[in-house]
Design an enzyme around this catalytic site. Structure first.
Site: not given
Length: 285
Positions: A116, A186
């Site tokens: 990631k 996020e």
């Protein structure tokens, strides 16, 4: 019934069917086993381990070697979920070649299925393309990116004004075009995520982003192991920190009082064996 390992093809199938994807962090063998036994779809060996496991003030100081140690422990515990590893700050920024080398280490040494990467600048998009071209799947991470939160004004929600919202939308499309197979979003308003989702063909995993194609939380947060303040988007499903402190306190009290160990916690031995040892010790004086 034994679950089959979760693959990229399985995640794509889940996405097409509208099945929610469950992702949780893990940082060691025990948390990996918890994730495995709970039946989650994806395990993230997150650089949040820098804080909740290694005690750093932020995710920035953690090294590749430290992250690899955590990832290897998780890999020994996990057989079914797809394992994604965060690449730490400073391990991909210099060049595409550096990014490939780092991603390769996670794939070869830790058995990661994917890595990631945070951010969607031109350099970050180049890194995503390079790693994917090298044969390693990539999960992108946009919105609030903790590794570079200082540049975003701190750990605060993104996409709450027009300029920021447009940036998040552009980043989502850009990381998809660069080859990411999923996106972690996020701390972005749920309404904005809902507006972006129809334009994407890859799953969005939300954390503080409302309803998406899946969700991710830090295991220590959702289990109530983390002390102190947690983010607004965290829901605690247990309160293990208090139970852990209570358990160790009870143990300490019993040791000090002599209640532990009791006879049930010791091993038996024949009396003549003990007498033989005593005799041997006496004769050596």
């Amino acid at each position: 019934m034994t679950r089959k390992p979760v693959t990229l093809a399985r995640l794509d199938e889940m996405h097409r069917r509208g099945e929610q994807i469950v992702m949780v962090t893990a940082y060691d063998y025990i948390s990996g086993r918890v994730a495995e036994q709970a039946g989650v779809d994806m395990v993230l060996v997150g650089d949040s381990g820098a804080q909740v496991v290694l005690g750093y003030d932020s995710t920035v100081p953690v090294t590749v070697d430290e992250m690899l140690t955590l990832a290897k422990a998780v890999r020994r515990a996990v057989t079914t979920p797809l394992i994604v590893c965060d690449v730490p700050f400073g391990s991909t920024e210099s060049s595409d070649a550096q990014a490939i080398e780092t991603a390769m280490r996670f794939a070869k040494e830790a058995g990661a299925h994917a890595v990631k990467l945070e951010g969607a600048s031109a350099d970050r998009l180049s890194r995503i393309r390079a790693i994917v071209a090298a044969g390693i799947p990539v999960v992108a991470h946009i919105g609030l990116t903790p590794q570079t939160a200082t540049a975003l004004g701190g750990l605060r929600a993104q996409g709450r004004d027009e300029a920021s919202a447009l940036r998040v939308a552009r980043e989502a499309m850009a990381v998809q075009d660069a080859g990411a197979f999923a996106i972690v979003v996020e701390a972005v308003p749920a309404e904005l995520v809902a507006a972006i989702l129809p334009a994407l063909s890859i799953p969005v995993i939300g954390i503080g982003a409302g309803a998406a194609d899946g969700q991710v939380l830090v295991q220590h947060d959702l289990l109530g192991i983390t002390e102190g303040h947690t983010a607004k988007f965290v829901k605690q499903y247990a309160a293990l920190h208090a139970d852990m402190v209570a358990g160790v306190t009870a143990y300490a009290d019993e040791v000090r009082s002599g209640a532990f160990p009791a006879a049930a916690h010791t091993y038996a031995v024949r009396a003549e064996v003990v007498e033989a040892v005593r005799a041997a010790l006496e004769s050596s004086d």
